[in-house]
Motif scaffolding. Structure first.
Motif, PDB file in Angstrom:
ATOM      1  N   CYS A   1       0.840  -1.195   0.000  1.00  0.00           N
ATOM      2  CA  CYS A   1       0.000   0.000   0.000  1.00  0.00           C
ATOM      3  C   CYS A   1       0.881   1.253   0.000  1.00  0.00           C
ATOM      4  CB  CYS A   1      -0.913  -0.013   1.212  1.00  0.00           C
ATOM      5  SG  CYS A   1      -1.850   1.513   1.390  1.00  0.00           S
TER       6      CYS A   1
ATOM      7  N   SER B   1       0.035   4.131   0.699  1.00  0.00           N
ATOM      8  CA  SER B   1      -0.364   5.072   1.726  1.00  0.00           C
ATOM      9  C   SER B   1       0.097   4.650   3.118  1.00  0.00           C
ATOM     10  CB  SER B   1      -1.883   5.238   1.696  1.00  0.00           C
ATOM     11  OG  SER B   1      -2.280   6.258   2.551  1.00  0.00           O
ATOM     12  N   CYS B   2      -0.099   3.373   3.474  1.00  0.00           N
ATOM     13  CA  CYS B   2       0.214   2.943   4.841  1.00  0.00           C
ATOM     14  C   CYS B   2       1.343   1.914   4.881  1.00  0.00           C
ATOM     15  CB  CYS B   2      -1.035   2.392   5.529  1.00  0.00           C
ATOM     16  SG  CYS B   2      -1.601   0.831   4.847  1.00  0.00           S
TER      17      CYS B   2
ATOM     18  N   CYS C   1      -4.282  -0.322  -0.032  1.00  0.00           N
ATOM     19  CA  CYS C   1      -5.120  -1.339   0.575  1.00  0.00           C
ATOM     20  C   CYS C   1      -6.564  -0.827   0.630  1.00  0.00           C
ATOM     21  CB  CYS C   1      -4.612  -1.707   1.967  1.00  0.00           C
ATOM     22  SG  CYS C   1      -4.760  -0.365   3.162  1.00  0.00           S
TER      23      CYS C   1
ATOM     24  N   CYS D   1      -7.222   2.226   2.980  1.00  0.00           N
ATOM     25  CA  CYS D   1      -6.728   3.503   2.467  1.00  0.00           C
ATOM     26  C   CYS D   1      -7.553   3.956   1.267  1.00  0.00           C
ATOM     27  CB  CYS D   1      -5.259   3.386   2.093  1.00  0.00           C
ATOM     28  SG  CYS D   1      -4.186   3.228   3.525  1.00  0.00           S
TER      29      CYS D   1
HETATM   30 ZN   LIG Z   1      -3.098   1.243   3.230  1.00  0.00          ZN
END
Ligand SMILES: [Zn+2]
Length: 132
Positions: free
Chosen positions: A92, A94-95, A113, A116
């Motif tokens: 992911c 983002s995370c 994911c 997100c």
């Molecule tokens: Zn994520």
């Protein structure tokens, strides 16, 4: 170690390249049909006149929109192929968590994911999304 199995890596590569070919074929087919029977637009043909045709403008606007959509799609696919090559796919953006295999197989170009993705879509709906 790559985050995804070699089998998944190969499968995603196949799907991404197939998607890429599909988009390119669509673009080529439409582009060929467009240029064959349409005379080239001469910018000075109506010099001094102002007789814009609204219907024609609308048509070209729709085509531009389609082309832009396909351009974005190709960018997504190319980026995913790049991530596949570099081993970054399946993580992911983002995370940093792993993206489930089922989600990758369903959408090989996916970059985040589910959690997100939902957050991003919520942000976009409320006008707080990141501007690209
Ligand atoms: Zn994520």
């Amino acid at each position: 170690m790559p985050p995804i199995s070699p089998q998944l890596h190969e499968e995603l590569g196949k799907r991404l390249h197939k998607s890429r070919d599909d988009v390119l074929a669509t673009v080529r087919a439409r582009t060929a049909g467009d240029t064959d029977d349409r005379p080239a637009i001469a910018p000075n043909a109506h010099m001094g006149q102002n007789d814009d045709a609204p219907a024609g403008e609308m048509l070209s606007h729709n085509e531009e929109h389609l082309a832009e959509h396909e351009t974005n799609l190709l960018h997504e696919i190319d980026a995913a192929i790049g991530r596949l090559d570099s081993g970054a796919i399946g993580i992911c953006e983002s995370c940093g968590r792993e993206i489930p295999e089922a989600r990758l197989l369903a959408t090989p170009t996916v970059r985040t994911c589910i959690a997100c993705q939902e957050r991003i879509e919520h942000d976009q709906r409320t006008g707080r999304g990141p501007s690209m």
